[in-house]
Design an enzyme around this catalytic site. Structure first.
Site, PDB file in Angstrom:
ATOM      1  N   ASP A 186     -24.524  66.477 -18.398  1.00 56.67           N
ATOM      2  CA  ASP A 186     -23.452  65.877 -17.994  1.00 56.67           C
ATOM      3  C   ASP A 186     -22.080  66.264 -18.670  1.00 56.67           C
ATOM      4  OD1 ASP A 186     -25.726  64.741 -17.005  1.00 56.67           O
ATOM      5  OD2 ASP A 186     -25.449  62.662 -17.899  1.00 56.67           O
ATOM      6  N   GLU A 423     -34.248  62.243 -27.970  1.00 54.20           N
ATOM      7  CA  GLU A 423     -33.575  62.699 -26.529  1.00 54.20           C
ATOM      8  C   GLU A 423     -32.875  64.215 -26.775  1.00 54.20           C
ATOM      9  OE1 GLU A 423     -30.747  59.964 -25.052  1.00 54.20           O
ATOM     10  OE2 GLU A 423     -30.655  60.965 -22.988  1.00 54.20           O
TER      11      GLU A 423
HETATM   12  C1  9WN Z   1     -27.209  60.126 -15.959  1.00 56.93           C
HETATM   13  C2  9WN Z   1     -32.075  60.836 -17.944  1.00 56.93           C
HETATM   14  C3  9WN Z   1     -30.849  61.365 -17.777  1.00 56.93           C
HETATM   15  C4  9WN Z   1     -31.089  63.051 -17.838  1.00 56.93           C
HETATM   16  C5  9WN Z   1     -29.656  63.809 -17.929  1.00 56.93           C
HETATM   17  C6  9WN Z   1     -29.137  63.231 -18.968  1.00 56.93           C
HETATM   18  C7  9WN Z   1     -28.730  61.791 -18.928  1.00 56.93           C
HETATM   19  C8  9WN Z   1     -27.616  60.293 -17.440  1.00 56.93           C
HETATM   20  C9  9WN Z   1     -26.845  59.240 -18.334  1.00 56.93           C
HETATM   21  O1  9WN Z   1     -30.250  61.055 -18.814  1.00 56.93           O
HETATM   22  O2  9WN Z   1     -27.842  61.342 -17.934  1.00 56.93           O
HETATM   23  O3  9WN Z   1     -27.951  61.031 -15.206  1.00 56.93           O
HETATM   24  O4  9WN Z   1     -26.758  57.996 -18.002  1.00 56.93           O
HETATM   25  O5  9WN Z   1     -26.430  59.801 -19.138  1.00 56.93           O
HETATM   26  O6  9WN Z   1     -27.835  63.807 -19.234  1.00 56.93           O
HETATM   27  O7  9WN Z   1     -29.987  65.104 -18.241  1.00 56.93           O
HETATM   28  O8  9WN Z   1     -31.883  63.357 -16.836  1.00 56.93           O
HETATM   29  O9  9WN Z   1     -32.804  61.226 -19.103  1.00 56.93           O
END
Ligand code: 9WN
Length: 456
Positions: A186, A423
């Site tokens: 992101d 994570e």
């Molecule tokens: C937005 C769920 C997700 C991953 C992404 C990571 C993070 C979300 C957030 O978490 O993104 O999709 O709210 O930050 O960047 O890669 O799929 O683990």
């Protein structure tokens, strides 16, 4: 930081801990991405999670994908998030109400709420992995997985066709993303330039939920970044999630090199699945075309000086010259070109990545410490993501780079033994960051620990 599953020191304890994380996050046919921070089903998380489930129960693993794909849009898009209707309001933002997909477009499924964007297409890779693991199981498991693959193949075809057409009207072989969340990485500095040009308009008020779940806000994107993320969502809504309209008007249109590479590999996997699912010849020819076009697209974006492939900003018509893990796209796509492969391996081993003298473990930081946008604690701006290490390891292993792959796996397991199923991880200190008990981290640990110590 201690995880609920503890800090597993031995392989057996680690595998037990990883299984416990998946089971605790399991909500029946699907797994939430993390206990509190991410209480819904995420698209590419589910694919990696399925890779882990395969080592415990291949039938449960394939259900993870079937469940996700049942929320596929009529356009073929597989949504980034399938919302869990049972979580309390305010648990995650933006929520289903903010995306408002069902009201705005008939393409969204009627039975469930989803977000209106997608994520990297890891799904066919996961399905093939489950199939391979199922070969070591009993007859009922093999039959069940085969039946599920039969049903999945048309859906995966529609998904890849969507990416190869609506997301690549130029036929470049590269996937266009319309939001940084679609990249899965992101707040990577890859997106900084494109995001800086976006002027936030009249944004309906919102409260972030993510900051309640991390000890230190510097681990997450900034408020300024969130305003831009939410503004892009408003613009997608104003276009009623119509891909052609979005292409005309949207300020963030980027050819994402990582999603494009994953699509190449996913097309190779889909070709094998098409065989198992008995797809017709025309479908198979189409998959080969997508894959070959993807490889040509990646080659176009090769930067010989950096030894990395680069994203392309469609709006400003320029390459995005930032050193991040996404640049290993040719390795991830198993690009057969020898020169690029050698250059990629050299870049990977160099001080810009694994050879950096201050790394706690020789594992790839999400952004090179040499890059201007590098920040060691901030999300995709520097921390090591075990799930990405797995993807790179898997690609290296698949393409015969056994030595590099073996070293990567050993370092990854050392890291997990120290940090649990975090994570992401600070690359120099080794501090676990973000959510504890993240499902995809537990899933890749299970795969790494499964005998024999290679992919099936
Ligand atoms: C937005 C769920 C997700 C991953 C992404 C990571 C993070 C979300 C957030 O978490 O993104 O999709 O709210 O930050 O960047 O890669 O799929 O683990």
């Amino acid at each position: 930081m201690t995880t609920a599953a503890g800090h597993p020191g031995t392989s057996d304890a680690m595998a037990r801990g990883a299984a416990a994380v998946l089971r605790a996050n399991d909500l029946g046919g699907w797994t939430k991405a993390a206990p509190r921070l991410y209480p819904h089903q995420w698209s590419w998380d589910s694919a990696f999670i399925a890779v882990g489930w395969a080592r415990l129960d291949p039938l449960r693993a394939i259900r993870e994908l079937t469940s996700l794909l049942s929320a596929q849009w009529a356009t073929g898009l597989v949504p980034q998030i399938v919302f869990n209707p049972d979580v309390a309001a305010g648990s995650y933002f933006p929520d289903a109400e903010r995306w408002d997909c069902r009201r705005l477009t008939e393409a969204a499924p009627a039975a469930v709420d989803t977000s209106g964007i997608c994520q990297p297409p890891v799904h066919a890779i996961a399905a093939l992995h489950i199939w391979s693991v199922a070969q070591h199981g009993d007859e009922a498991t093999r039959t069940g997985v085969r039946a599920a693959i039969h049903e999945l193949v048309p859906r995966l075809l529609a998904w890849h066709r969507y990416l190869a057409t609506a997301r690549d009207p130029e036929q470049s072989g590269l996937v266009t993303i319309v939001h940084p969340w679609e990249s899965g990485t992101d707040n990577s500095p890859r997106w900084d330039q494109a995001m800086e040009t976006i002027l936030v308009g009249d944004l309906p008020p919102f409260a972030r939920a993510d900051l309640q779940h991390v000890v230190d806000p510097s681990q997450r994107p900034t408020n300024e970044e969130y305003d831009r993320y939410l503004w892009l969502v408003e613009l997608l809504k104003r276009a009623d999630y119509d891909d052609a309209l979005i292409y005309e008007s949207h300020p963030f249109l980027v050819k994402d090199i990582l999603s494009s590479a994953i699509l190449v590999t996913a097309n190779s996997a889909l070709l094998a699945l098409a065989e198992i699912g008995e797809a017709d010849d025309a479908d198979r020819r189409e998959i080969v075309e997508w894959r070959d076009r993807g490889l040509r697209g990646l080659a176009q974006q090769w930067d010989a000086e950096l030894g990395l492939a680069l994203d392309w900003n469609v709006r400003s018509a320029e390459s995005i010259r930032v050193q991040t893990i996404a640049g290993f796209a040719p390795l991830i796509a198993s690009d057969p070109n020898e020169e690029r492969r050698a250059a990629q391996l050299a870049t990977l081993a160099s001080p810009a990545f694994l050879g950096h003298p201050d790394l706690r473990w020789p594992l790839p930081p999400s952004t090179s410490p040499d890059a201007a946008g590098f920040q060691p604690r901030s999300y995709w701006r520097g921390p090591v993501w075990p799930v990405f290490t797995w993807l790179l390891w898997w690609a290296l292993d698949q393409s015969g780079e056994a030595d590099v792959a073996t070293r990567l796996r050993a370092a990854a397991l050392d890291q997990l033994a120290a940090v649990g199923f975090a994570e992401y991880v600070e690359p120099f200190s080794g501090e676990p960051l973000g959510s504890a008990d993240q499902s995809w981290t537990a899933a890749v640990a299970l795969d790494w620990l499964a005998p024999p110590h290679t992919s099936p």
